[in-house]
Scaffold this motif. Structure first.
Motif, PDB file in Angstrom:
ATOM      1  N   ASP A 126       0.853  -1.182   0.000  1.00 39.07           N
ATOM      2  CA  ASP A 126       0.000   0.000   0.000  1.00 39.07           C
ATOM      3  C   ASP A 126       0.896   1.241   0.000  1.00 39.07           C
ATOM      4  OD1 ASP A 126      -1.767   2.068   0.456  1.00 39.07           O
ATOM      5  OD2 ASP A 126      -2.984   0.961   1.888  1.00 39.07           O
ATOM      6  N   ILE A 127       1.172   1.755  -1.178  1.00 42.80           N
ATOM      7  CA  ILE A 127       2.106   2.873  -1.318  1.00 42.80           C
ATOM      8  C   ILE A 127       1.538   4.140  -0.680  1.00 42.80           C
ATOM      9  CG2 ILE A 127       3.405   4.268  -2.957  1.00 42.80           C
ATOM     10  CD1 ILE A 127       4.208   1.327  -2.788  1.00 42.80           C
ATOM     11  N   ARG A 128       0.246   4.374  -0.898  1.00 42.27           N
ATOM     12  CA  ARG A 128      -0.365   5.568  -0.335  1.00 42.27           C
ATOM     13  C   ARG A 128      -0.329   5.524   1.189  1.00 42.27           C
ATOM     14  NH1 ARG A 128      -6.174   5.702  -1.965  1.00 42.27           N
ATOM     15  NH2 ARG A 128      -6.483   4.499  -0.069  1.00 42.27           N
ATOM     16  N   GLY A 129      -0.673   4.360   1.766  1.00 40.79           N
ATOM     17  CA  GLY A 129      -0.636   4.215   3.222  1.00 40.79           C
ATOM     18  C   GLY A 129       0.769   4.367   3.757  1.00 40.79           C
ATOM     19  N   LEU A 130       1.749   3.803   3.047  1.00 40.97           N
ATOM     20  CA  LEU A 130       3.148   3.921   3.471  1.00 40.97           C
ATOM     21  C   LEU A 130       3.568   5.379   3.521  1.00 40.97           C
ATOM     22  CD1 LEU A 130       6.029   2.807   3.973  1.00 40.97           C
ATOM     23  CD2 LEU A 130       6.290   2.647   1.484  1.00 40.97           C
ATOM     24  N   ALA A 131       3.252   6.127   2.483  1.00 40.40           N
ATOM     25  CA  ALA A 131       3.629   7.543   2.446  1.00 40.40           C
ATOM     26  C   ALA A 131       2.947   8.322   3.561  1.00 40.40           C
ATOM     27  CB  ALA A 131       3.260   8.130   1.081  1.00 40.40           C
ATOM     28  N   HIS A 132       1.681   7.991   3.818  1.00 36.78           N
ATOM     29  CA  HIS A 132       0.937   8.670   4.873  1.00 36.78           C
ATOM     30  C   HIS A 132       1.591   8.433   6.232  1.00 36.78           C
ATOM     31  CE1 HIS A 132      -2.285  11.119   5.974  1.00 36.78           C
ATOM     32  NE2 HIS A 132      -3.296  10.254   6.004  1.00 36.78           N
ATOM     33  N   ALA A 133       1.993   7.177   6.491  1.00 33.89           N
ATOM     34  CA  ALA A 133       2.622   6.846   7.770  1.00 33.89           C
ATOM     35  C   ALA A 133       3.979   7.533   7.900  1.00 33.89           C
ATOM     36  CB  ALA A 133       2.773   5.331   7.889  1.00 33.89           C
ATOM     37  N   ILE A 134       4.752   7.573   6.815  1.00 27.99           N
ATOM     38  CA  ILE A 134       6.054   8.250   6.855  1.00 27.99           C
ATOM     39  C   ILE A 134       5.863   9.726   7.158  1.00 27.99           C
ATOM     40  CG2 ILE A 134       8.046   8.924   5.470  1.00 27.99           C
ATOM     41  CD1 ILE A 134       7.719   6.284   3.937  1.00 27.99           C
ATOM     42  N   ASN A 135       4.867  10.332   6.534  1.00 29.10           N
ATOM     43  CA  ASN A 135       4.616  11.751   6.759  1.00 29.10           C
ATOM     44  C   ASN A 135       4.194  12.017   8.203  1.00 29.10           C
ATOM     45  OD1 ASN A 135       4.272  14.493   5.712  1.00 29.10           O
ATOM     46  ND2 ASN A 135       2.111  14.157   6.181  1.00 29.10           N
ATOM     47  N   ASN A 136       3.372  11.140   8.748  1.00 25.14           N
ATOM     48  CA  ASN A 136       2.967  11.303  10.154  1.00 25.14           C
ATOM     49  C   ASN A 136       4.167  11.163  11.084  1.00 25.14           C
ATOM     50  OD1 ASN A 136       0.234  11.770   9.672  1.00 25.14           O
ATOM     51  ND2 ASN A 136      -0.230   9.586   9.539  1.00 25.14           N
ATOM     52  N   ARG A 137       5.063  10.250  10.756  1.00 24.66           N
ATOM     53  CA  ARG A 137       6.264  10.100  11.588  1.00 24.66           C
ATOM     54  C   ARG A 137       7.149  11.344  11.464  1.00 24.66           C
ATOM     55  NH1 ARG A 137      11.319   7.765  10.626  1.00 24.66           N
ATOM     56  NH2 ARG A 137      10.583   6.940   8.624  1.00 24.66           N
ATOM     57  N   ALA A 138       7.211  11.908  10.251  1.00 19.90           N
ATOM     58  CA  ALA A 138       7.994  13.135  10.071  1.00 19.90           C
ATOM     59  C   ALA A 138       7.460  14.240  10.979  1.00 19.90           C
ATOM     60  CB  ALA A 138       7.942  13.582   8.613  1.00 19.90           C
ATOM     61  N   SER A 139       6.137  14.359  11.074  1.00 16.00           N
ATOM     62  CA  SER A 139       5.535  15.367  11.940  1.00 16.00           C
ATOM     63  C   SER A 139       5.904  15.133  13.400  1.00 16.00           C
ATOM     64  CB  SER A 139       4.014  15.347  11.764  1.00 16.00           C
ATOM     65  OG  SER A 139       3.402  16.274  12.615  1.00 16.00           O
ATOM     66  N   ALA A 140       5.824  13.857  13.836  1.00 13.94           N
ATOM     67  CA  ALA A 140       6.168  13.539  15.222  1.00 13.94           C
ATOM     68  C   ALA A 140       7.643  13.815  15.502  1.00 13.94           C
ATOM     69  CB  ALA A 140       5.829  12.072  15.509  1.00 13.94           C
ATOM     70  N   LEU A 141       8.503  13.488  14.546  1.00 11.08           N
ATOM     71  CA  LEU A 141       9.935  13.740  14.713  1.00 11.08           C
ATOM     72  C   LEU A 141      10.210  15.238  14.847  1.00 11.08           C
ATOM     73  CD1 LEU A 141      11.302  11.211  12.064  1.00 11.08           C
ATOM     74  CD2 LEU A 141      11.861  11.167  14.502  1.00 11.08           C
ATOM     75  N   GLY A 142       9.531  16.029  14.025  1.00  6.76           N
ATOM     76  CA  GLY A 142       9.717  17.476  14.122  1.00  6.76           C
ATOM     77  C   GLY A 142       9.290  18.018  15.458  1.00  6.76           C
ATOM     78  N   LEU A 143       8.142  17.534  15.971  1.00  8.52           N
ATOM     79  CA  LEU A 143       7.659  17.993  17.270  1.00  8.52           C
ATOM     80  C   LEU A 143       8.567  17.535  18.399  1.00  8.52           C
ATOM     81  CD1 LEU A 143       3.879  17.329  16.662  1.00  8.52           C
ATOM     82  CD2 LEU A 143       4.927  19.579  16.993  1.00  8.52           C
TER      83      LEU A 143
END
Length: 974
Positions: A836-853
């Motif tokens: 699931d490429i779309r789901g994978l990208a979504h999860a990576i983006n959410n992790r990026a947000s958490a990492l930034g915070l």
């Protein structure tokens, strides 16, 4: 032969003279290993002082050209390869392996850095030291003796006109020196062995005067004035020929008819002619000569023709073995280029091939003569031109002035010719001869309209159709059947299993496929068959002629379509076992690919994506309408995983039109019933999900509601509940928050009553999403925990990935940044495994947000960039979400201008998709970015836009943040 043309001086890169050398021809120079030093990779300068171009040429030791001095002094030779061509007037040295005691010989060297060099003479004393070196003694006490500085120089007998060694050692005090004989060097160094063989040819011809001037037939045809392209193939062939210094030089060029194999071989032969001074021949072996009366040449006739062309008087006509030995002796004793054109088989040419180095044989054939590898041949599979080369060829024939009148038409014409060189030549020749009557645009338009392009691709007796017909005529009955039926397959690669589905006996398909590959009628690209566009058209012509009847063709097309449906259904069941498509193939298929594993199922869908989508046109052509919707319906889950939203919508709408068209009542607004009604409902369900992802929320709700109505009428409670759960998410997107929750709770109750754990998990997940959007994080986590437990029980990893992703987001929103990161990481792993490429990208983006915070900015930026790339590639609705994270990260780094650009881009996606939560968040972040740039008035407008949206959405947290932003802007303006 002039000594000055082959004797060279060798110096290091600083200009210090190191010794002398001997030119061997073909840009190779023989010298001593110790002249080069200990490092064979060390470059030196070579000067041809006796030529018109004495400038230094850099050289290094060539591969297979290094024989340094051993402990027993049995070596000391090196062969250099020049970095650029030798001067045109340089000639190879007259090498000879024989020598005699007492001969007077001469050498030329550069003692004491004497730049002009001097001659010295000596007498051959004999072999010494048991190493093969030959001792020389000075002839008299006066004059210059052989001494240091002569190393690598030729030792030659001027009376006999031969060079039989190079100087390797000299003792000036004793007036003695040694040479290393050419014969001994040739045993160790292949380039010298080849040069020695080449040098022997003039002597051989001198004692065989009857060979001169005889055999003028089968001369090489002239090269084409407008020969175009094949630069990389020519360079590859020349390199391979140059590197071969050990075995016979045999090269085969194979490919479909019309690729220009003969033209390439002829052009190459002309290029290499100076290296093969004893002649260049072309013999047409007539494997594919048009006309039923023509047969390929027999081996005996070919041998007689070649011997007549070279000796003029072939012997032992009735003895094939003897003829072959005579011919191979000719190849060994001469340096010839022989083009064996249009070969029928390996058996036909086996006796014509050389066994020793010397001559060059080029074999062309439409057949792939794999047996040639046993003879050490180097194969080349020729392909059609690319577009740019095709345009150059067309332009070369019609002229640059005419081609410039309509460059677009030229490109269209060569494309319609399939980039096949012969087809381009035919069409360009017609265009060149009919300039006033046939403007290029007219030729293009006629070709585009033609239902039979092959008939128009002819000029005089030259016809593409005839070229293909001769290849087709070489096939057996089974191979012909498969070839012509492959013409029905949509353009693109064909798997072996799909090819087998076309024939009456699938068990025999593999042998038939091998035969088609061998005859170059199909290409084998990694286990998938590819047929040239013009050959596909020819195959359809043969199908109409050899298997007439539309009904017969319809039955064959039906087999293929049903094959694709059967595998798609099996792969869909593997990917989503809890919701298999309610369909089954109409036929029994004996050879289906294995799609029982998740990875193999995904790989099959990815490989066959284009074919599956193109099946609709084949189904429409033969009136097999159900496949127009049955195949897209079976693809639905894969298209969702691959985020192929636009493609999915187009396919579902076409399928829906086909399904509705089967029931006249659908035209009057009455929902269809029966199998067609089920199809329409299923496609509406898929269409509703695709519309939701594409941001078309109103259309999504209509499609899902229409599907639910049918399912209710059909009594399918599971499907009704599915539509309620999916519709709930859309309701929320349209602002009906309470209605969304109510729909999902009704769905959950229905699934629970039915004992459908998959449905329960989906409903729980959707409720978790809805409560997360409403800011009730505890309630959201409760639903997600229950969904996760259900998914564990049914072992559905993709559902677990979605739950983990959303759980990570909720933890991030609750301020548990470090806690969210590993949860999201696990979600990524599951999404990737599920494809699931779309789901994978979504999860990576959410992790990026958490990492930034969490303050881990470098990791956050890297993750966000990867997410953006994946989402951009899949054109996912989540792309603007990743832009928001990118903007937030840039703002934290102080780059507010870039953050502003990202946020403006995000809004252009959110507005047409009616994604109001996304809009609200983008306006809020944009307000902060503008305020940081001291643009308080603009920032206030954005803050108030955000506040309005959050109030409409009844998001308490959003309202609080937007109100704070508004206050900050007002304070800045005060």
């Amino acid at each position: 032969m002039s000594f000055t043309r082959w004797s060279v001086r060798i110096s290091d890169t600083y200009g210090t003279i190191c010794g002398a050398g001997v030119y061997l021809g073909r840009d190779l120079v023989l010298t001593c290993a110790h002249v080069i030093g200990d490092d064979p990779g060390r470059p030196v300068n070579v000067e041809f002082l006796g030529t018109a171009a004495p400038e230094p040429i850099t050289a290094v030791v060539t591969e297979g050209g290094w024989w340094p001095v051993g402990d027993r002094q049995e070596g000391d030779a090196a062969v250099l390869r020049l970095s650029s061509p030798a001067p045109p007037d340089a000639t190879p040295a007259p090498l000879n392996a024989s020598w005699s005691r007492g001969d007077t010989v001469w050498a030329y060297g550069y003692p004491g850095q004497l730049h002009t060099g001097v001659h010295a003479s000596a007498t051959v004393t004999g072999e010494t030291m048991g190493t093969g070196w030959i001792q020389l003694n000075d002839r008299n006490a006066g004059g210059v003796e052989i001494q240091p500085g002569f190393s690598g120089g030729a030792v030659y007998d001027s009376e006999a006109g031969k060079v039989f060694g190079i100087v390797v050692l000299a003792y000036r005090a004793e007036r003695m020196s040694w040479l290393l004989p050419v014969g001994l060097i040739a045993e160790r160094l292949a380039p010298v062995r080849e040069a020695l063989a080449a040098a022997a040819i003039p002597r051989q011809r001198a004692v065989e005067p009857e060979l001169d001037g005889l055999g003028t037939s089968y001369e090489l045809p002239p090269d084409l004035r407008d020969f175009t392209g094949r630069a990389s193939e020519i360079a590859e062939l020349i390199e391979q020929i140059g590197e071969n210094s050990v075995g016979p030089a045999i090269h085969s060029i194979a490919g479909m008819g019309g690729l220009g194999k003969t033209r390439l071989a002829v052009h190459l032969a002309h290029r290499l002619a100076p290296d093969y001074p004893d002649g260049q021949l072309l013999l047409d072996l007539q494997a594919h000569k048009a006309g039923a009366e023509h047969r390929p040449l027999t081996t005996e006739h070919a041998l007689l023709a070649l011997l007549q062309a070279t000796l003029g008087k072939p012997q032992n006509i009735g003895d094939r073995t003897r003829l072959s030995r005579i011919w191979r002796d000719v190849l060994r004793r001469r340096r010839l280029i022989v083009v064996l054109d249009n070969a029928a088989s390996y058996d036909q040419i086996e006796a014509l091939l050389p066994e020793h180095p010397g001559s060059l044989v080029l074999v062309t054939s439409r057949r792939r003569l794999d047996e040639l590898g046993v003879e050490g041949a180097v194969p080349m599979a020729l392909e059609e031109f690319d577009e740019e080369t095709s345009v150059r060829l067309f332009t070369a024939i019609v002229g640059e002035k005419r081609a410039a009148t309509d460059p677009g038409a030229v490109r269209d014409i060569v494309r319609l010719c399939g980039f096949l060189p012969l087809a381009i030549r035919v069409k360009a020749s017609l265009a060149a001869g009919r300039q006033r009557k046939y403007p290029l645009a007219r030729i293009r338009d006629e070709m585009a309209r033609e239902t039979d392009r092959l008939k128009s691709l002819r000029v005089g007796d030259l016809s593409i159709n005839a070229v293909f017909s001769t290849s087709y005529g070489h096939l057996g009955a089974r191979e012909r059947e498969l070839f012509r039926r492959l013409g029905l397959h949509p353009p693109g690669g064909v798997s072996l299993e799909a090819a087998a589905a076309l024939v009456d006996d699938p068990v025999e398909a593999e042998d038939a496929i091998d035969a088609l590959i061998t005859e170059s009628l199909v290409d084998d690209g990694g286990g998938r068959l590819h047929t040239h566009d013009l050959l596909r058209e020819f195959a359809r012509e043969r199908l109409a002629a050899d298997e007439p009847g539309w009904q017969r063709h319809r039955e064959i097309a039906g087999r293929l379509l049903d094959f694709y449906l059967a595998v798609a259904l099996a792969a869909q069941r593997t990917l989503n076992p809890a919701r298999p498509v309610a369909d089954s193939p109409d036929l029994d298929h004996t050879r289906l690919p294995d799609v029982s594993g998740r990875r193999t199922a995904l790989a099959w869908f990815q490989a066959e994506r284009e074919n599956l989508l193109r099946c609709a046109a084949l189904a429409e052509e033969f009136g097999l309408t159900p496949y127009v919707w049955r195949i897209p319906r079976a693809m639905g889950h894969f298209l969702s995983l691959a985020s192929e939203t636009d493609v999915a919508i187009e396919a579902y709408r076409a399928g829906l039109a086909a399904a509705r068209g089967r029931d006249e009542r659908s035209e009057m607004g009455v929902p269809p019933d029966g199998v067609w009604g089920r199809a329409a409902a299923d496609l509406n369900a898929l269409l509703g999900e695709a519309y939701r992802v594409a941001g078309q929320q109103d259309a999504a709700l209509r499609a899902l509601s229409g599907a639910r109505e049918f399912y209710e009428g059909a009594g399918d409670r599971v499907a009704v509940a599915d539509m309620l759960a999916r519709g709930g998410y859309v309701q929320h997107n349209l602002g009906d928050r309470d209605g969304a929750v109510a729909s999902c709770e009704r769905a959950l109750a229905e699934f629970t009553d039915l004992g459908d754990e998959f449905g329960q998990a989906e409903a729980e997940y959707t409720l978790g999403m809805l409560w997360r959007l409403r800011g009730d994080h505890d309630r959201a986590l409760g639903h997600l925990d229950r969904a996760s437990a259900l998914l564990d029980r049914i072992d559905y990893s993709l559902g677990q990935a979605r739950c983990l992703n959303l759980t990570g987001v909720v933890h991030r929103l609750m301020g548990s940044y470090e806690g969210a990161i590993p949860i999201l990481h696990r979600a990524e792993a599951l999404y990737e495994a599920a494809g699931d490429i779309r789901g994978l990208a979504h999860a990576i983006n959410n992790r990026a947000s958490a990492l930034g915070l969490a303050g881990r900015m470098d990791e956050a930026v890297d993750a966000n960039e990867r997410a953006l790339e994946l989402l951009r590639r899949t054109r996912s609705f989540a792309y603007p979400d990743a832009l928001l994270v990118a903007a937030d990260l840039r703002a934290k780094q102080g780059d507010h201008a870039t953050a502003e650009r990202h946020l403006c881009d995000a809004l252009t996606y959110y507005r047409p998709a009616q994604a109001r939560f996304g809009q609200a968040r983008a306006h809020l972040l944009l307000s902060a970015a503008l305020l940081a740039q001291h643009r308080a008035v603009e920032a206030l407008t954005q803050a108030r836009e955000s506040l309005t949206l959050y109030e409409e959405l009844e998001s308490a947290n959003g309202v609080r943040q937007a109100s704070t932003a508004e206050a900050d802007c007002l304070a800045a303006l005060a």
